[in-house]
Design a protein around this motif. Structure first.
Motif, PDB file in Angstrom:
ATOM      1  N   UNK A 107      40.707  22.910  43.338  1.00 54.87           N
ATOM      2  CA  UNK A 107      41.380  23.967  44.074  1.00 54.87           C
ATOM      3  C   UNK A 107      42.898  23.772  44.115  1.00 54.87           C
ATOM      4  N   UNK A 108      43.352  22.550  44.221  1.00 57.90           N
ATOM      5  CA  UNK A 108      44.792  22.292  44.325  1.00 57.90           C
ATOM      6  C   UNK A 108      45.563  22.722  43.085  1.00 57.90           C
ATOM      7  N   UNK A 109      44.909  22.903  41.987  1.00 54.80           N
ATOM      8  CA  UNK A 109      45.572  23.304  40.743  1.00 54.80           C
ATOM      9  C   UNK A 109      45.736  24.813  40.615  1.00 54.80           C
ATOM     10  N   UNK A 110      45.241  25.544  41.578  1.00 51.83           N
ATOM     11  CA  UNK A 110      45.390  26.998  41.555  1.00 51.83           C
ATOM     12  C   UNK A 110      46.633  27.400  42.345  1.00 51.83           C
ATOM     13  N   UNK A 111      47.380  28.338  41.792  1.00 52.86           N
ATOM     14  CA  UNK A 111      48.673  28.709  42.348  1.00 52.86           C
ATOM     15  C   UNK A 111      48.601  29.839  43.369  1.00 52.86           C
ATOM     16  N   UNK A 112      47.613  30.699  43.245  1.00 51.91           N
ATOM     17  CA  UNK A 112      47.547  31.906  44.060  1.00 51.91           C
ATOM     18  C   UNK A 112      46.160  32.041  44.655  1.00 51.91           C
ATOM     19  N   UNK A 113      46.134  32.526  45.904  1.00 53.22           N
ATOM     20  CA  UNK A 113      44.864  32.649  46.627  1.00 53.22           C
ATOM     21  C   UNK A 113      44.791  33.965  47.376  1.00 53.22           C
ATOM     22  N   UNK A 114      43.582  34.519  47.430  1.00 57.70           N
ATOM     23  CA  UNK A 114      43.341  35.664  48.273  1.00 57.70           C
ATOM     24  C   UNK A 114      42.988  35.229  49.681  1.00 57.70           C
ATOM     25  N   UNK A 115      42.745  36.195  50.547  1.00 54.85           N
ATOM     26  CA  UNK A 115      42.446  35.924  51.946  1.00 54.85           C
ATOM     27  C   UNK A 115      40.977  35.596  52.170  1.00 54.85           C
ATOM     28  N   UNK A 116      40.141  35.911  51.227  1.00 56.15           N
ATOM     29  CA  UNK A 116      38.717  35.596  51.339  1.00 56.15           C
ATOM     30  C   UNK A 116      37.884  36.761  51.813  1.00 56.15           C
ATOM     31  N   UNK A 117      36.622  36.731  51.430  1.00 60.07           N
ATOM     32  CA  UNK A 117      35.656  37.724  51.890  1.00 60.07           C
ATOM     33  C   UNK A 117      34.379  37.002  52.293  1.00 60.07           C
ATOM     34  N   UNK A 118      33.819  37.411  53.424  1.00 55.24           N
ATOM     35  CA  UNK A 118      32.655  36.718  53.972  1.00 55.24           C
ATOM     36  C   UNK A 118      31.373  37.189  53.298  1.00 55.24           C
ATOM     37  N   UNK A 119      30.582  36.229  52.875  1.00 58.44           N
ATOM     38  CA  UNK A 119      29.238  36.505  52.366  1.00 58.44           C
ATOM     39  C   UNK A 119      28.248  35.772  53.266  1.00 58.44           C
ATOM     40  N   UNK A 120      27.333  36.520  53.840  1.00 58.96           N
ATOM     41  CA  UNK A 120      26.315  35.936  54.709  1.00 58.96           C
ATOM     42  C   UNK A 120      24.943  36.280  54.167  1.00 58.96           C
ATOM     43  N   UNK A 121      24.152  35.249  53.918  1.00 62.57           N
ATOM     44  CA  UNK A 121      22.790  35.438  53.423  1.00 62.57           C
ATOM     45  C   UNK A 121      21.836  34.975  54.525  1.00 62.57           C
ATOM     46  N   UNK A 122      21.094  35.921  55.058  1.00 58.75           N
ATOM     47  CA  UNK A 122      20.232  35.607  56.189  1.00 58.75           C
ATOM     48  C   UNK A 122      19.053  36.562  56.219  1.00 58.75           C
ATOM     49  N   UNK A 123      17.903  36.043  56.647  1.00 62.53           N
ATOM     50  CA  UNK A 123      16.725  36.885  56.805  1.00 62.53           C
ATOM     51  C   UNK A 123      16.632  37.405  58.233  1.00 62.53           C
TER      52      UNK A 123
END
Length: 123
Positions: A107-123
């Motif tokens: 991860x440290x070698x990546x220059x740019x990042x997004x804010x993220x999106x939540x993925x929830x897997x649940x029954x």
């Protein structure tokens, strides 16, 4: 500077599929190698997948190999993560990342990042 915006996260059941998208702006997209990472609560950020600038080569983390597929459309400045056969343990915030040179799982070698999106897997 590059801006990355993820979308497509949500709540799904085990065994379902989901496709994440990440749109880039600010720099020629085809100059970037792209990756997806994820981070679950209380855990370190984990490499999921990466794709080279041309899209010719892809790489995957062991936990998602054979279930997830990374792809890109350079005309749309977009990278995708198709997630199939989702498991409860896939629950995490998923981040899109870009790097100017090379490709890899650190991860440290990546220059740019997004804010993220939540993925929830649940029954």
């Amino acid at each position: 500077q590059v801006h990355l915006i993820e979308s497509g996260g949500g709540l799904v059941q085990p065994g379902d599929s989901l496709r994440l998208s990440c749109v880039a702006s600010g720099r020629a997209f085809y100059h970037l190698s792209m990756g997806w990472f994820r981070q679950a609560p209380g855990k370190e950020r984990e490499f999921v997948a990466a794709i080279t600038m041309s899209g010719a080569s892809t790489y995957y983390g062991d936990d998602v190999k054979d279930r997830f597929t990374i792809s890109r459309d350079n005309d749309k400045s977009t990278v995708y993560l198709q997630m199939n056969s989702l498991k409860v343990e896939d629950t995490a915030v998923y981040y899109c990342a870009g790097r100017n040179q090379g490709i890899g799982h650190v991860a440290d070698n990546y220059n740019y990042w997004g804010q993220g999106t939540q993925v929830t897997v649940s029954s």
